[in-house]
Design an enzyme around this catalytic site. Structure first.
Site, PDB file in Angstrom:
ATOM      1  N   ASN A 140       0.818  -1.227   0.000  1.00 58.57           N
ATOM      2  CA  ASN A 140       0.000   0.000   0.000  1.00 58.57           C
ATOM      3  C   ASN A 140       0.844   1.265   0.000  1.00 58.57           C
ATOM      4  O   ASN A 140       0.407   2.317  -0.460  1.00 58.57           O
ATOM      5  CB  ASN A 140      -0.934   0.075   1.222  1.00 58.57           C
ATOM      6  CG  ASN A 140      -1.967  -1.026   1.245  1.00 58.57           C
ATOM      7  OD1 ASN A 140      -1.861  -1.941   2.039  1.00 58.57           O
ATOM      8  ND2 ASN A 140      -2.930  -0.959   0.355  1.00 58.57           N
ATOM      9  N   ASP A 152      -7.566   3.927  19.419  1.00 60.39           N
ATOM     10  CA  ASP A 152      -7.574   3.287  18.095  1.00 60.39           C
ATOM     11  C   ASP A 152      -7.120   1.824  18.175  1.00 60.39           C
ATOM     12  O   ASP A 152      -7.752   0.931  17.597  1.00 60.39           O
ATOM     13  CB  ASP A 152      -6.662   4.047  17.112  1.00 60.39           C
ATOM     14  CG  ASP A 152      -7.230   5.412  16.744  1.00 60.39           C
ATOM     15  OD1 ASP A 152      -8.283   5.785  17.282  1.00 60.39           O
ATOM     16  OD2 ASP A 152      -6.599   6.104  15.915  1.00 60.39           O
ATOM     17  N   ALA A 175      -6.345   8.591   6.677  1.00 57.77           N
ATOM     18  CA  ALA A 175      -7.653   9.184   6.372  1.00 57.77           C
ATOM     19  C   ALA A 175      -8.580   9.172   7.582  1.00 57.77           C
ATOM     20  O   ALA A 175      -9.784   9.320   7.457  1.00 57.77           O
ATOM     21  CB  ALA A 175      -8.304   8.450   5.201  1.00 57.77           C
ATOM     22  N   LEU A 215      -9.235   6.670   9.625  1.00 61.32           N
ATOM     23  CA  LEU A 215      -9.931   5.405   9.894  1.00 61.32           C
ATOM     24  C   LEU A 215      -9.062   4.390  10.652  1.00 61.32           C
ATOM     25  O   LEU A 215      -9.322   3.192  10.614  1.00 61.32           O
ATOM     26  CB  LEU A 215     -10.446   4.788   8.582  1.00 61.32           C
ATOM     27  CG  LEU A 215     -11.438   5.667   7.802  1.00 61.32           C
ATOM     28  CD1 LEU A 215     -11.983   4.922   6.588  1.00 61.32           C
ATOM     29  CD2 LEU A 215     -12.597   6.118   8.695  1.00 61.32           C
ATOM     30  N   GLY A 216      -8.021   4.889  11.304  1.00 60.99           N
ATOM     31  CA  GLY A 216      -7.234   4.012  12.172  1.00 60.99           C
ATOM     32  C   GLY A 216      -6.334   3.032  11.441  1.00 60.99           C
ATOM     33  O   GLY A 216      -6.075   1.925  11.940  1.00 60.99           O
ATOM     34  N   SER A 217      -5.796   3.442  10.291  1.00 60.89           N
ATOM     35  CA  SER A 217      -4.916   2.513   9.558  1.00 60.89           C
ATOM     36  C   SER A 217      -3.658   2.197  10.359  1.00 60.89           C
ATOM     37  O   SER A 217      -3.149   1.073  10.319  1.00 60.89           O
ATOM     38  CB  SER A 217      -4.550   3.071   8.180  1.00 60.89           C
ATOM     39  OG  SER A 217      -3.628   4.137   8.293  1.00 60.89           O
ATOM     40  N   SER A 218      -3.145   3.183  11.108  1.00 62.65           N
ATOM     41  CA  SER A 218      -1.915   2.930  11.874  1.00 62.65           C
ATOM     42  C   SER A 218      -2.180   1.918  12.988  1.00 62.65           C
ATOM     43  O   SER A 218      -1.348   1.063  13.278  1.00 62.65           O
ATOM     44  CB  SER A 218      -1.356   4.229  12.467  1.00 62.65           C
ATOM     45  OG  SER A 218      -2.278   4.809  13.353  1.00 62.65           O
TER      46      SER A 218
HETATM   47  N1  LIG Z   1      -1.267  -0.592   4.953  1.00 65.49           N
HETATM   48  C1  LIG Z   1      -0.235  -0.020   5.569  1.00 65.49           C
HETATM   49  N2  LIG Z   1       1.023  -0.394   5.288  1.00 65.49           N
HETATM   50  C2  LIG Z   1       2.051   0.185   5.916  1.00 65.49           C
HETATM   51  N3  LIG Z   1       1.963   1.177   6.825  1.00 65.49           N
HETATM   52  C3  LIG Z   1       0.751   1.596   7.136  1.00 65.49           C
HETATM   53  C4  LIG Z   1      -0.413   1.034   6.537  1.00 65.49           C
HETATM   54  N4  LIG Z   1      -1.475   1.675   7.038  1.00 65.49           N
HETATM   55  C5  LIG Z   1      -0.999   2.604   7.903  1.00 65.49           C
HETATM   56  N5  LIG Z   1       0.327   2.565   7.984  1.00 65.49           N
HETATM   57  C6  LIG Z   1       1.205   3.412   8.827  1.00 65.49           C
HETATM   58  O1  LIG Z   1       0.352   4.295   9.548  1.00 65.49           O
HETATM   59  C7  LIG Z   1       0.609   5.674   9.223  1.00 65.49           C
HETATM   60  C8  LIG Z   1      -0.706   6.444   9.120  1.00 65.49           C
HETATM   61  O2  LIG Z   1      -1.131   6.677  10.419  1.00 65.49           O
HETATM   62  P1  LIG Z   1      -1.941   7.960  10.873  1.00 65.49           P
HETATM   63  O3  LIG Z   1      -2.201   7.743  12.303  1.00 65.49           O
HETATM   64  O4  LIG Z   1      -1.263   9.213  10.459  1.00 65.49           O
HETATM   65  O5  LIG Z   1      -3.311   7.848  10.041  1.00 65.49           O
HETATM   66  P2  LIG Z   1      -4.560   6.898  10.307  1.00 65.49           P
HETATM   67  O6  LIG Z   1      -4.227   5.918  11.378  1.00 65.49           O
HETATM   68  O7  LIG Z   1      -5.008   6.336   9.012  1.00 65.49           O
HETATM   69  O8  LIG Z   1      -5.653   7.931  10.809  1.00 65.49           O
HETATM   70  P3  LIG Z   1      -6.161   8.220  12.342  1.00 65.49           P
HETATM   71  O9  LIG Z   1      -4.995   8.034  13.241  1.00 65.49           O
HETATM   72  O10 LIG Z   1      -6.634   9.645  12.302  1.00 65.49           O
HETATM   73  O11 LIG Z   1      -7.281   7.263  12.548  1.00 65.49           O
HETATM   74  C9  LIG Z   1       1.329   5.635   7.906  1.00 65.49           C
HETATM   75  O12 LIG Z   1       2.195   6.761   7.824  1.00 65.49           O
HETATM   76  C10 LIG Z   1       2.103   4.307   7.990  1.00 65.49           C
HETATM   77  O13 LIG Z   1       3.303   4.523   8.681  1.00 65.49           O
HETATM   78  C1  LIG Z   2      -6.770  12.210  17.192  1.00 67.30           C
HETATM   79  C2  LIG Z   2      -6.923  10.930  18.016  1.00 67.30           C
HETATM   80  O1  LIG Z   2      -7.744  11.252  19.150  1.00 67.30           O
HETATM   81  C3  LIG Z   2      -7.663   9.861  17.257  1.00 67.30           C
HETATM   82  C4  LIG Z   2      -7.017   9.425  15.986  1.00 67.30           C
HETATM   83  O2  LIG Z   2      -7.807   8.415  15.406  1.00 67.30           O
HETATM   84  C5  LIG Z   2      -5.556  10.482  18.470  1.00 67.30           C
HETATM   85  C6  LIG Z   2      -5.594   9.449  19.584  1.00 67.30           C
HETATM   86  O3  LIG Z   2      -6.616   9.274  20.252  1.00 67.30           O
HETATM   87  O4  LIG Z   2      -4.560   8.801  19.768  1.00 67.30           O
HETATM   88 MG   LIG Z   3      -3.551   6.547  13.317  1.00 72.87          MG
END
Ligand SMILES: Nc1ncnc2c1ncn2[C@@H]1O[C@H](COP(=O)(O)OP(=O)(O)OP(=O)(O)O)[C@@H](O)[C@H]1O
Ligand SMILES: C[C@@](O)(CCO)CC(=O)[O-]
Ligand SMILES: [Mg+2]
Length: 349
Positions: free
Chosen positions: A55, A205, A142, A144-147
């Protein structure tokens, strides 16, 4: 002990209310999504540790022997790994040739992987050759908690490979369940992964990605909500890039700068979460149109609060206006966005 192949998956999430405030000890309500991240771990005999992250176009490998020299001197207590080993992270950064300023998607994903891999295997003093591939249905960054889904998959697979938790599926089993204790261990290690990627995560998350369902989260306390109505949520991705780490740090600065202005806003977000929880509980017995209008008003109020704490974005303002013209009340979900590095997705009942 021979390493077994394993495949695990973990869901993404949407935060109904409480993002950002939850980092400062307030209540958040989060729900897991039908979009998942998948991980496959296979042993190899090439003497290499390999990571494939299609990805984010990242495909890397390292010699086990060179990684072995980075193993921490003291073994992490697997069950009590609450804090990051502050010496290991800089060692890893210099090993992969990046500085503290490098916080791009690939660097953070690789650091989280190597950190968890080395720490989980420290006690054995022997790092096995293994290949880990991760792919996801979730958009990265985006909201949706991808990290968290990434960290939960890494924690589950590595703990499994290390023999610290049972393999997800026995030969004759069609469904598998980890014990409460094993789930807690996965969540503990996923939280460390989140700390590497986020800086200062609340833990909501990784909790919802580990346990699934709908939950209330406050200061580390997870309360599953079993009686909730079926909700239809429309998610929109504005595709504006941003980093959760940067946004969380920005809110902290704002609270530091204007405590008497920002703290009441966080209190109010806490009250929005609690009012939403009460409304959802009532709706589980009997939903009325009044309940839906309360949920809609709470969405509007919280979106204004999130703008006040500095995590809104013009693209979100446009989205709220456009959806409202069609009777839909929207708010950002997750970290939000602002400046050059932002985003999010929208949620609505
Ligand atoms: N499919 C994937 N493959 C590798 N790394 C990923 C993948 N998905 C997420 N990550 C890691 O997570 C980071 C994105 O995390 P970030 O917390 O900024 O966004 P999010 O988790 O999508 O949104 P949020 O935390 O607001 O829910 C990316 O920079 C990458 O390091
Ligand atoms: C922005 C935040 O509240 C949610 C991110 O999905 C960060 C966190 O709770 O760790
Ligand atoms: Mg995240």
């Amino acid at each position: 002990m021979p390493i077994m192949e394993c495949i695990v998956s973990a869901p993404g999430k949407a935060i109904l209310h409480g993002e950002h405030a939850v980092v400062h000890g307030k209540v958040a309500l989060a729900v897991s999504l039908d979009l998942r991240t998948y991980l496959r771990l296979v042993p190899n005999s090439t003497g290499k540790v390999c990571i494939n992250l299609p990805n984010i176009h990242t495909f890397l490998s390292w010699d086990v022997t060179s990684l072995q020299s980075l193993l921490p001197g003291h073994a992490a207590d697997l069950k009590n790994a609450k804090e990051l080993d502050i010496d290991l992270l800089p060692r890893l950064r210099s090993f992969i040739g990046v500085t503290d300023c490098n916080t791009d998607t690939s660097t953070m994903a690789v650091l989280a992987f190597l950190y968890l891999c080395l720490s989980v295997f420290t006690e054995t003093r022997e790092l096995p050759g293994l290949t880990v591939s991760v792919w996801s249905e979730l958009p990265t960054g985006a909201g949706l908690g991808s990290s968290a889904a990434y960290s939960v998959c890494l924690a589950a697979a590595l703990l499994c490979a290390r023999g610290a938790i049972t393999p997800p599926l026995g030969d004759l089993e069609h469904t598998a369940r980890w014990s409460e204790e094993e789930m807690e261990l996965i969540n503990t290690w996923a939280f460390l992964g989140e700390k590497i990627i986020h800086g200062n995560p609340s833990g909501v998350d990784n909790a919802v990605s580990t346990w699934g369902g709908v939950l209330r989260y406050r200061a580390g306390k997870i309360t599953p909500l079993s009686r909730v109505p079926m909700l239809r949520i429309l998610l929109t991705n504005t595709k504006v890039p941003r980093s959760t780490k940067v946004l969380v740090a920005g809110v902290k600065d704002k609270i530091y700068k204007f405590p008497s202005i920002m703290n009441p806003v966080l209190e109010s977000i806490d009250a929005v979460s609690s009012t939403c929880q009460e409304t959802l509980t009532e709706m589980a017995s009997e939903s009325t149109p009044e309940h839906y209008s309360v949920l809609e008003e709470l969405m509007d109020i919280n979106q204004h609060h999130l703008n006040v704490i500095g995590v809104g974005h013009p693209s979100l303002d446009t989205l709220c206006r456009v959806t409202l013209a069609r009777g839909l009340h929207s708010k950002l979900t997750g970290a939000g966005g602002r400046g050059l590095r932002h985003h999010p997705a929208q949620a609505r009942h």
